[in-house]
Motif scaffolding. Sequence first.
Motif, PDB file in Angstrom:
ATOM      1  N   ILE A   1      20.114 -63.631 -42.161  1.00 27.65           N
ATOM      2  CA  ILE A   1      21.498 -63.688 -41.696  1.00 27.65           C
ATOM      3  C   ILE A   1      22.266 -62.485 -42.225  1.00 27.65           C
ATOM      4  O   ILE A   1      22.139 -62.124 -43.404  1.00 27.65           O
ATOM      5  N   SER A   2      23.060 -61.854 -41.367  1.00 25.32           N
ATOM      6  CA  SER A   2      23.862 -60.705 -41.789  1.00 25.32           C
ATOM      7  C   SER A   2      24.825 -61.145 -42.887  1.00 25.32           C
ATOM      8  O   SER A   2      25.311 -62.280 -42.891  1.00 25.32           O
ATOM      9  N   PRO A   3      25.118 -60.284 -43.853  1.00 27.03           N
ATOM     10  CA  PRO A   3      25.986 -60.660 -44.978  1.00 27.03           C
ATOM     11  C   PRO A   3      27.360 -61.164 -44.571  1.00 27.03           C
ATOM     12  O   PRO A   3      27.967 -61.948 -45.309  1.00 27.03           O
ATOM     13  N   ASP A   4      27.852 -60.743 -43.391  1.00 31.41           N
ATOM     14  CA  ASP A   4      29.149 -61.257 -42.943  1.00 31.41           C
ATOM     15  C   ASP A   4      29.034 -62.623 -42.273  1.00 31.41           C
ATOM     16  O   ASP A   4      30.041 -63.196 -41.841  1.00 31.41           O
ATOM     17  N   GLY A   5      27.809 -63.156 -42.174  1.00 25.36           N
ATOM     18  CA  GLY A   5      27.587 -64.483 -41.608  1.00 25.36           C
ATOM     19  C   GLY A   5      27.620 -64.549 -40.098  1.00 25.36           C
ATOM     20  O   GLY A   5      27.497 -65.639 -39.524  1.00 25.36           O
ATOM     21  N   ARG A   6      27.719 -63.418 -39.410  1.00 25.97           N
ATOM     22  CA  ARG A   6      27.886 -63.424 -37.959  1.00 25.97           C
ATOM     23  C   ARG A   6      26.564 -63.524 -37.204  1.00 25.97           C
ATOM     24  O   ARG A   6      26.455 -64.250 -36.212  1.00 25.97           O
ATOM     25  N   TYR A   7      25.555 -62.808 -37.650  1.00 26.93           N
ATOM     26  CA  TYR A   7      24.328 -62.697 -36.856  1.00 26.93           C
ATOM     27  C   TYR A   7      23.101 -63.211 -37.607  1.00 26.93           C
ATOM     28  O   TYR A   7      22.965 -63.032 -38.815  1.00 26.93           O
ATOM     29  N   LEU A   8      22.221 -63.841 -36.859  1.00 30.51           N
ATOM     30  CA  LEU A   8      20.936 -64.289 -37.383  1.00 30.51           C
ATOM     31  C   LEU A   8      19.841 -63.465 -36.718  1.00 30.51           C
ATOM     32  O   LEU A   8      19.658 -63.521 -35.500  1.00 30.51           O
ATOM     33  N   LEU A   9      19.142 -62.686 -37.507  1.00 31.61           N
ATOM     34  CA  LEU A   9      18.057 -61.834 -37.022  1.00 31.61           C
ATOM     35  C   LEU A   9      16.731 -62.519 -37.320  1.00 31.61           C
ATOM     36  O   LEU A   9      16.521 -63.017 -38.430  1.00 31.61           O
ATOM     37  N   TYR A  10      15.833 -62.560 -36.347  1.00 32.81           N
ATOM     38  CA  TYR A  10      14.554 -63.244 -36.535  1.00 32.81           C
ATOM     39  C   TYR A  10      13.485 -62.591 -35.651  1.00 32.81           C
ATOM     40  O   TYR A  10      13.782 -61.757 -34.789  1.00 32.81           O
ATOM     41  N   THR A  11      12.247 -62.965 -35.873  1.00 28.54           N
ATOM     42  CA  THR A  11      11.112 -62.445 -35.103  1.00 28.54           C
ATOM     43  C   THR A  11      10.547 -63.542 -34.216  1.00 28.54           C
ATOM     44  O   THR A  11      10.495 -64.702 -34.613  1.00 28.54           O
ATOM     45  N   VAL A  12      10.125 -63.165 -33.003  1.00 28.60           N
ATOM     46  CA  VAL A  12       9.409 -64.092 -32.128  1.00 28.60           C
ATOM     47  C   VAL A  12       8.024 -63.516 -31.821  1.00 28.60           C
ATOM     48  O   VAL A  12       7.862 -62.315 -31.649  1.00 28.60           O
ATOM     49  N   ALA A  13       7.034 -64.387 -31.779  1.00 31.94           N
ATOM     50  CA  ALA A  13       5.666 -64.010 -31.414  1.00 31.94           C
ATOM     51  C   ALA A  13       5.066 -65.176 -30.634  1.00 31.94           C
ATOM     52  O   ALA A  13       5.694 -66.218 -30.476  1.00 31.94           O
ATOM     53  N   HIS A  14       3.852 -65.012 -30.134  1.00 32.75           N
ATOM     54  CA  HIS A  14       3.231 -66.081 -29.353  1.00 32.75           C
ATOM     55  C   HIS A  14       3.018 -67.340 -30.189  1.00 32.75           C
ATOM     56  O   HIS A  14       3.198 -68.461 -29.712  1.00 32.75           O
ATOM     57  N   TYR A  15       2.630 -67.139 -31.452  1.00 37.68           N
ATOM     58  CA  TYR A  15       2.340 -68.281 -32.311  1.00 37.68           C
ATOM     59  C   TYR A  15       2.256 -67.786 -33.756  1.00 37.68           C
ATOM     60  O   TYR A  15       2.194 -66.574 -34.029  1.00 37.68           O
ATOM     61  N   GLY A  16       2.259 -68.730 -34.695  1.00 36.96           N
ATOM     62  CA  GLY A  16       2.002 -68.418 -36.098  1.00 36.96           C
ATOM     63  C   GLY A  16       3.167 -67.788 -36.830  1.00 36.96           C
ATOM     64  O   GLY A  16       4.294 -67.709 -36.332  1.00 36.96           O
ATOM     65  N   THR A  17       2.871 -67.332 -38.066  1.00 36.39           N
ATOM     66  CA  THR A  17       3.902 -66.764 -38.939  1.00 36.39           C
ATOM     67  C   THR A  17       3.496 -65.422 -39.537  1.00 36.39           C
ATOM     68  O   THR A  17       4.042 -65.002 -40.557  1.00 36.39           O
ATOM     69  N   PHE A  18       2.563 -64.730 -38.920  1.00 33.75           N
ATOM     70  CA  PHE A  18       2.146 -63.426 -39.439  1.00 33.75           C
ATOM     71  C   PHE A  18       2.241 -62.398 -38.314  1.00 33.75           C
ATOM     72  O   PHE A  18       1.247 -61.858 -37.845  1.00 33.75           O
ATOM     73  N   PRO A  19       3.470 -62.099 -37.874  1.00 36.79           N
ATOM     74  CA  PRO A  19       3.650 -61.282 -36.669  1.00 36.79           C
ATOM     75  C   PRO A  19       3.248 -59.826 -36.825  1.00 36.79           C
ATOM     76  O   PRO A  19       3.138 -59.116 -35.832  1.00 36.79           O
ATOM     77  N   ILE A  20       3.053 -59.367 -38.078  1.00 31.92           N
ATOM     78  CA  ILE A  20       2.665 -57.972 -38.270  1.00 31.92           C
ATOM     79  C   ILE A  20       1.329 -57.672 -37.593  1.00 31.92           C
ATOM     80  O   ILE A  20       1.024 -56.531 -37.255  1.00 31.92           O
ATOM     81  N   MET A  21       0.514 -58.726 -37.362  1.00 34.91           N
ATOM     82  CA  MET A  21      -0.765 -58.559 -36.667  1.00 34.91           C
ATOM     83  C   MET A  21      -0.663 -58.908 -35.183  1.00 34.91           C
ATOM     84  O   MET A  21      -1.674 -58.915 -34.486  1.00 34.91           O
TER      85      MET A  21
ATOM     86  N   ARG B   1      -6.589 -79.578 -35.741  1.00 35.26           N
ATOM     87  CA  ARG B   1      -7.378 -79.410 -34.509  1.00 35.26           C
ATOM     88  C   ARG B   1      -8.056 -78.048 -34.439  1.00 35.26           C
ATOM     89  O   ARG B   1      -8.742 -77.749 -33.471  1.00 35.26           O
ATOM     90  N   ASN B   2      -7.814 -77.233 -35.465  1.00 29.61           N
ATOM     91  CA  ASN B   2      -8.366 -75.876 -35.500  1.00 29.61           C
ATOM     92  C   ASN B   2      -7.905 -75.057 -34.294  1.00 29.61           C
ATOM     93  O   ASN B   2      -8.670 -74.313 -33.689  1.00 29.61           O
ATOM     94  N   ASP B   3      -6.624 -75.199 -33.955  1.00 32.91           N
ATOM     95  CA  ASP B   3      -6.045 -74.481 -32.819  1.00 32.91           C
ATOM     96  C   ASP B   3      -4.790 -73.755 -33.280  1.00 32.91           C
ATOM     97  O   ASP B   3      -3.672 -74.215 -33.068  1.00 32.91           O
ATOM     98  N   ILE B   4      -4.961 -72.596 -33.904  1.00 32.76           N
ATOM     99  CA  ILE B   4      -3.809 -71.893 -34.461  1.00 32.76           C
ATOM    100  C   ILE B   4      -2.892 -71.340 -33.377  1.00 32.76           C
ATOM    101  O   ILE B   4      -1.716 -71.085 -33.634  1.00 32.76           O
ATOM    102  N   THR B   5      -3.391 -71.181 -32.156  1.00 32.56           N
ATOM    103  CA  THR B   5      -2.530 -70.681 -31.080  1.00 32.56           C
ATOM    104  C   THR B   5      -1.462 -71.691 -30.691  1.00 32.56           C
ATOM    105  O   THR B   5      -0.510 -71.354 -29.990  1.00 32.56           O
ATOM    106  N   ALA B   6      -1.603 -72.923 -31.159  1.00 37.39           N
ATOM    107  CA  ALA B   6      -0.596 -73.960 -30.883  1.00 37.39           C
ATOM    108  C   ALA B   6       0.433 -74.070 -32.008  1.00 37.39           C
ATOM    109  O   ALA B   6       1.313 -74.934 -31.957  1.00 37.39           O
ATOM    110  N   LEU B   7       0.326 -73.203 -33.010  1.00 38.45           N
ATOM    111  CA  LEU B   7       1.283 -73.218 -34.111  1.00 38.45           C
ATOM    112  C   LEU B   7       2.597 -72.591 -33.655  1.00 38.45           C
ATOM    113  O   LEU B   7       2.765 -71.369 -33.657  1.00 38.45           O
ATOM    114  N   GLN B   8       3.527 -73.422 -33.255  1.00 36.24           N
ATOM    115  CA  GLN B   8       4.823 -72.957 -32.765  1.00 36.24           C
ATOM    116  C   GLN B   8       5.908 -73.318 -33.776  1.00 36.24           C
ATOM    117  O   GLN B   8       6.253 -74.480 -33.949  1.00 36.24           O
TER     118      GLN B   8
END
Length: 481
Positions: free
Chosen positions: A344-364, A290-297
Amino acid sequence: MACAEQPKDVTAKDELPPMYPDYTDVTIPKNIAPLNFLLRGDFEGIQVTATCGDKQMQVTERGGAIRFDIDEWKDLMQHSAGKSINVTVTAKTGGKWYAYRQFAWHVTKDTIDPYLTYRLIEPDYEVWHNLTIRERCVESFDERVISDYNLVDNRCMNCHIYGNQDPSLSMMYVRGEGGGAILNRNGRLSKLGIKTDDMVSGSVYYGFSPDGRYIAFSTNIIIPGFHSMPKKRLEVFDTKSDVYVADLEQNTIIECPLIADSTVLETFPVFSPDGKYIYYCAADADPIKRNDITALQYSLVRIPFNTKTGTFGEKTDTMKIPNHQERSKVKGQSSKSSVCHPKISPDGRYLLYTVAHYGTFPIMHPEADQQIMDLKTGAINTLDIVNSAKSDTYHSWSSNSRWFVFASKRDDGLYGKPYFCYIDVEGKAHKPFVLPQENPEFYDNCLKSFNAPELGRGTLPFDAMDISRVMKQDIITMKKK
C-alpha cells in the motif's frame, strides 16, 4: 570529450536510436543518477545533446557509449525539474553520421527516496549461492554491501525490508543453524527468534506497523519443483503457511486462528499505513493435497488489527478485484489470476500487487504483471505502460507515494533488474526506466538478478561486518502471547 570526432554531413533518421537501456521518453525524478547508455551495433562515435530552455548539456564520445559528467547532469536536472529535456542522439556508423529522432526526458519535481536495497542472487536452480544484500544510492553510483555470504557462513539471506522507508527501522533474516531475524533499531542490531514450536517454520515475509512496534510475518514451508514442460523452468510454492504478528517491544507473538488456519495458505502480510488492517494473500490448501499447483489461486484478504491493544478483529474481508479473471499472455493458459505481494502506498491511496496464473512465486512466471487498486474508488489500473511480456513483480513504494520500484525480467526473461515507475497526482502511471549504472555495459556483464528491491529515505546505520557480529550473539526468543 574534446578529442572525439565532431559530427559532420549528418543525415536525419526518422527512428529512435538503438539505445540500451531504453531511456527514450521516460519520466525521471530530478534526483536520479545520470542515465548513461550505449547504442546497440557497430558505432564509431556518438554525440548527445540534451536541451531544456536555455540550458544545454552536450557530450561527444568515441564508440557507442555515453557517460554523463555527474555534476553537469545534476545541474541540468535541477534546472529542468517540472519540465521536459529534449534529447538528440547523433552517431557515426559505417563512416557516416546519422541524427536519430528526438525524444524527451520528463523530469518531475517529485523526488524518489535516495537509497535502494536489493539481494543479488543467481537466477539458476540452486537454492542459494554467494548471496549479498546491497545498498545503492540512486542519486549517484555509490554502492555498498550490507550483508555478505562470506561473513555469515554462506547462509541463505532473506531480503531486507524497511519500516516506513525509514533506515533506522529495518529487518532481514539469515537462515540456517544459528540464524535469526536481524532487527535494526536506530543502528542497534539484535537477533530475534520469531518462532514458536507449533509454527510450521521461522518467519519469512514481513511488514512493519506504522509505529514500528509490531511486525506482521508469515511462516512458510516453501518447496521448489521442476516442470515437465520445457518452456517452464522452475516452480516454487508453499505447502503450508500462516500469518502472525510479533510485538517487538514485549518479544511476544500474537496468534489469530482466522489467519493461522491449516486448511488455508496465508502469506505476504503488510500493515495498512494507518495501522488499522493487515493485508495478506490466502488460498485454499486443497490443491496441494491434490498435487495440482496450477489450481493455487490466491485472493487478497484483510483483517482488522488494533495497534493500541495488540489485538485482531473478529472477521476477515476478501477484497473484490473486478478483473480477477485477467487476460492471459500465454495462449492456452488459464485466464484466472492469483494475487500476491500487496503493498500500500504510504499515503494510503493505492494498493499495488502482482497477478499471475497461479501460485505465489511470480518471478518464475513470465505472465506475472502488476496492477494498482485505488482504495478510495475501487478502480483498477492494469498498468499496461509498465508491464512487459516477462515477469514484473517484487515492488516497493517511495515514501512520497509518487514512485515505486519493481523487479523486471523484460530484457531476457532470466535476469531481474530494478525499474522505477512514476505515479502522478491523477494516478496515471508513466513509462518506467531501469536503475542507471556508471558503466553503460553493466547489465550486459552482470550475472546476478536484483531481487526484491526496497526504497529507503536514508543510508542504513550498519554494514556487513555489523551483521557478522550480531550473528555471533545469543538469540532473543519470543513467546506466544
